[in-house]
Design a protein around this motif. Structure first.
Motif, PDB file in Angstrom:
ATOM      1  N   THR A 184       0.737  -1.236  -0.013  1.00 43.50           N
ATOM      2  CA  THR A 184      -0.188  -0.082   0.114  1.00 43.50           C
ATOM      3  C   THR A 184       0.912   1.212   0.106  1.00 43.50           C
ATOM      4  O   THR A 184       0.627   2.348  -0.459  1.00 43.50           O
ATOM      5  N   ALA A 185       1.972   1.211   0.646  1.00 44.39           N
ATOM      6  CA  ALA A 185       2.905   2.370   0.696  1.00 44.39           C
ATOM      7  C   ALA A 185       3.411   2.803  -0.722  1.00 44.39           C
ATOM      8  O   ALA A 185       3.906   3.727  -1.181  1.00 44.39           O
ATOM      9  N   THR A 186       3.682   1.599  -1.496  1.00 40.97           N
ATOM     10  CA  THR A 186       4.281   1.602  -2.860  1.00 40.97           C
ATOM     11  C   THR A 186       3.322   2.817  -3.643  1.00 40.97           C
ATOM     12  O   THR A 186       3.843   3.361  -4.408  1.00 40.97           O
ATOM     13  N   HIS A 187       1.901   2.044  -3.532  1.00 36.29           N
ATOM     14  CA  HIS A 187       1.129   2.965  -4.214  1.00 36.29           C
ATOM     15  C   HIS A 187       1.084   4.698  -3.821  1.00 36.29           C
ATOM     16  O   HIS A 187       1.064   5.437  -4.515  1.00 36.29           O
ATOM     17  N   ASN A 244      -9.599   5.614   3.699  1.00 40.01           N
ATOM     18  CA  ASN A 244      -9.879   4.120   3.340  1.00 40.01           C
ATOM     19  C   ASN A 244      -9.251   3.514   1.862  1.00 40.01           C
ATOM     20  O   ASN A 244      -9.046   4.165   1.091  1.00 40.01           O
ATOM     21  N   VAL A 245      -9.052   2.462   1.997  1.00 37.46           N
ATOM     22  CA  VAL A 245      -8.439   1.741   1.037  1.00 37.46           C
ATOM     23  C   VAL A 245      -9.606   0.934   0.360  1.00 37.46           C
ATOM     24  O   VAL A 245      -9.813  -0.311   0.826  1.00 37.46           O
ATOM     25  N   LYS A 246     -10.159   1.042  -0.772  1.00 41.40           N
ATOM     26  CA  LYS A 246     -11.369  -0.024  -1.227  1.00 41.40           C
ATOM     27  C   LYS A 246     -10.830  -0.640  -2.191  1.00 41.40           C
ATOM     28  O   LYS A 246      -9.859  -0.160  -3.247  1.00 41.40           O
ATOM     29  N   VAL A 247     -11.127  -1.599  -2.525  1.00 38.62           N
ATOM     30  CA  VAL A 247     -10.969  -2.777  -3.469  1.00 38.62           C
ATOM     31  C   VAL A 247     -12.193  -3.238  -4.213  1.00 38.62           C
ATOM     32  O   VAL A 247     -13.132  -3.724  -3.464  1.00 38.62           O
ATOM     33  N   GLU A 280      -8.680   6.261  -1.268  1.00 38.39           N
ATOM     34  CA  GLU A 280      -9.902   7.125  -1.104  1.00 38.39           C
ATOM     35  C   GLU A 280      -9.405   8.670  -1.479  1.00 38.39           C
ATOM     36  O   GLU A 280      -8.836   9.313  -0.692  1.00 38.39           O
ATOM     37  N   GLY A 281      -9.573   9.183  -2.571  1.00 42.59           N
ATOM     38  CA  GLY A 281      -9.376  10.540  -3.035  1.00 42.59           C
ATOM     39  C   GLY A 281      -8.003  10.930  -3.012  1.00 42.59           C
ATOM     40  O   GLY A 281      -7.398  12.131  -3.336  1.00 42.59           O
ATOM     41  N   PHE A 282      -7.277   9.836  -3.274  1.00 43.71           N
ATOM     42  CA  PHE A 282      -5.715  10.076  -3.521  1.00 43.71           C
ATOM     43  C   PHE A 282      -5.226   9.374  -4.646  1.00 43.71           C
ATOM     44  O   PHE A 282      -4.316   9.864  -5.511  1.00 43.71           O
ATOM     45  N   ASP A 283      -5.244   8.092  -4.776  1.00 42.42           N
ATOM     46  CA  ASP A 283      -4.712   7.208  -5.852  1.00 42.42           C
ATOM     47  C   ASP A 283      -5.576   6.089  -6.359  1.00 42.42           C
ATOM     48  O   ASP A 283      -6.380   5.676  -5.298  1.00 42.42           O
ATOM     49  N   ALA A 284      -5.769   5.433  -7.406  1.00 37.35           N
ATOM     50  CA  ALA A 284      -6.124   4.478  -7.993  1.00 37.35           C
ATOM     51  C   ALA A 284      -5.546   3.747  -8.967  1.00 37.35           C
ATOM     52  O   ALA A 284      -4.600   4.274  -9.501  1.00 37.35           O
ATOM     53  N   CYS A 292      -3.545  -2.754   2.953  1.00 40.10           N
ATOM     54  CA  CYS A 292      -4.384  -2.553   4.085  1.00 40.10           C
ATOM     55  C   CYS A 292      -5.758  -1.999   3.776  1.00 40.10           C
ATOM     56  O   CYS A 292      -5.845  -1.458   2.806  1.00 40.10           O
ATOM     57  N   ARG A 293      -6.466  -2.042   4.786  1.00 41.83           N
ATOM     58  CA  ARG A 293      -8.108  -1.518   4.608  1.00 41.83           C
ATOM     59  C   ARG A 293      -7.854   0.061   4.707  1.00 41.83           C
ATOM     60  O   ARG A 293      -8.829   0.616   4.419  1.00 41.83           O
ATOM     61  N   ASN A 294      -6.997   0.596   5.654  1.00 45.23           N
ATOM     62  CA  ASN A 294      -7.011   1.806   5.957  1.00 45.23           C
ATOM     63  C   ASN A 294      -5.504   2.475   5.975  1.00 45.23           C
ATOM     64  O   ASN A 294      -4.765   1.580   6.404  1.00 45.23           O
ATOM     65  N   THR A 295      -5.338   3.268   5.311  1.00 49.25           N
ATOM     66  CA  THR A 295      -3.600   3.821   5.196  1.00 49.25           C
ATOM     67  C   THR A 295      -3.191   3.935   6.698  1.00 49.25           C
ATOM     68  O   THR A 295      -1.995   4.080   6.908  1.00 49.25           O
TER      69      THR A 295
END
Length: 462
Positions: A184-187, A244-247, A280-284, A292-295
């Motif tokens: 997740t940190a890579t993204h 939030n990290v949404k999949v 959410e609101g940052f990257d896709a 992770c589910r949340n940063t």
């Protein structure tokens, strides 16, 4: 300066191609980018100054990722060591429950006494730069997990079970969670790089395991301290915000329309529907990895170093969570030890280190000058006594110094032969007719490689 040199090298390559009358098409642009890291924007800039039109496809970077994906698949040829064509698709439990650490599964096959096929699995296979899960299947250690088509293969040390058995499996969740943080940190870091450095930045590659991770980006110069600081600051702000990290899955056309082709940072995803990982609101991004589910779960991101891995590609090495905290504490410990050793304030460490370094360079230069003078003196006194001299000068560590002295004493050495026995090598010079320097050197040294001009190619005979 490095940026200027890199740009200069790129321009030289382009000008050579211009002279050869190369056809400037998409294939050529892809080759330049892939082989030399030259982005199409620079090609357009240089060529159009010379009156040559350059058209950059709107999906250029998507095609780059497709090229990388083909190469990745070729590298994965090792997976053909087992034939899984008779097995049905493996049910991937890791997508259903990220925290499923234990599960029961039926053994469908054991190939070559170590490759195990299950009907379902929570073991994540290596893919997209993210390493596989580890753990145990029926008490036997899982050392590798990979995917062939839709079948997941587990490499297991000495399987202690039979085909058809339902067995208990256990995934190392602590290790997985550390890898998820890094993924997740890579993204996050990739997007932060785009924000700080510009839209030309694209992911060139990545790797994530439980210890640390790296991200390769397309950029023409090494990152400054200020740029690194900004990237790290943005990344940690995202962590602290607890986004939030949404999949979820989207039709490819819909995903491309909504987010653009930048979703293919980790490679082109197959199929009509692609798996989107959205911070959410940052990257896709289109991504098949575990996240992770949340940063906020990442805790902290620490960029530990950067390096240029090839022209136009910069690597950022980083750690997250507990490993990042340990890295920060380790660096603090070093700074505190230096502060105590030098008896200075923390803020004075850089200028103190610079002063010591300058002093060390000065003393080293003086030391080399003294060694050079001593070597000249030894040579001059020795050739007065004999035409062939064997000198033990183990205080000399540099072959360059020997060669320099020999060149400076060229006139004095006419008619002389000298064999130097230095600290780590031997060197011989002959200015005497019918006497071979190589033969003289061979009396004491045996050849390893090279010739007598490459003194390190010889080692002292016992």
């Amino acid at each position: 300066e490095k940026y200027v040199n890199t740009r200069k090298r790129c321009i030289e390559i382009l000008e050579k191609d211009l002279k050869r009358g190369v056809e400037v098409n998409t294939e050529y642009l892809l080759k330049l980018y892939d082989s030399h890291g030259i982005n199409p924007e620079l090609v357009k800039e240089i060529f159009e100054k010379r009156g040559i039109e350059v058209r950059i496809p709107s999906d250029f970077y998507k095609r780059v990722q497709e090229l990388h994906e083909k190469r990745r698949r070729k590298k994965e040829g090792r997976k053909k060591i087992v034939d899984v064509s008779k097995f049905k698709e493996t049910r991937p439990l890791y997508y259903e429950d990220l925290e499923l650490g234990e599960f029961d599964a039926k053994v469908l096959g054991i190939l070559r006494k170590r490759y195990v096929i299950l009907d379902k699995t929570a073991f994540y296979p290596t893919g997209g730069g993210q390493v596989h899960d580890t753990g145990f299947i029926g008490g036997s250690r899982v050392i590798d997990v990979f995917k062939i088509g839709n079948v997941i293969v587990h490499e297991v040390e000495e399987p202690k079970f039979r085909v058809g058995k339902v067995i208990r499996c256990r995934v190392d969740l602590q290790r997985r969670k550390a890898i998820m943080k890094n993924h997740t940190a890579t993204h996050i870091i990739n997007r932060a790089c785009v924000k700080v450095l510009g839209d030309h930045v694209w992911q060139h590659g990545s790797y994530k395991d439980e210890e640390m991770a790296h991200l390769d980006i397309t950029h023409f110069k090494n990152l400054s301290r200020e740029e690194l600081s900004k990237i790290e600051k943005i990344a940690n702000e995202v962590v602290r915000k607890g986004l939030n990290v949404k999949v979820y899955y989207l039709h490819r056309n819909e995903a491309e329309k909504k987010f653009g082709f930048r979703i293919y940072q980790g490679g082109v995803a197959p199929g009509k529907y692609i798996r989107i990982v959205e911070i959410e609101g940052f990257d896709a991004q289109a991504c098949g990895g575990l996240h992770c589910r949340n940063t906020r779960e990442i805790e902290v991101i620490k960029i530990i170093s950067t390096e240029r891995v090839q022209d136009g590609v910069i690597r950022l090495n980083f750690k997250t969570g507990k490993k990042a905290i340990e890295e920060i504490q380790f660096r603090d410990k070093i700074l505190e030890e230096l502060r105590e050793l030098w008896k200075v304030k923390l803020e004075d460490i850089p200028k103190t280190a610079k002063r010591f370094f300058e002093e060390w360079k000065r003393l080293r230069k003086e030391n080399d000058e003294l060694k050079e003078k001593l070597l000249k003196s030894v040579v001059l006194s020795s050739i007065k006594e004999s035409d062939i001299c064997y000198l033990d000068v183990d205080f000399i560590e540099s072959m360059g110094m020997v060669i320099k002295v020999v060149n400076e004493l060229a006139k004095e050495l006419i008619g002389k032969v000298i064999v130097f026995h230095c600290k780590e090598f031997g060197y011989a010079v002959s200015r005497k007719a019918n006497v071979s320097a190589l033969e003289e050197l061979s009396k004491f040294y045996e050849k390893v490689e090279g010739d007598n001009l490459n003194a390190k190619g010889f080692k002292r005979k016992k």
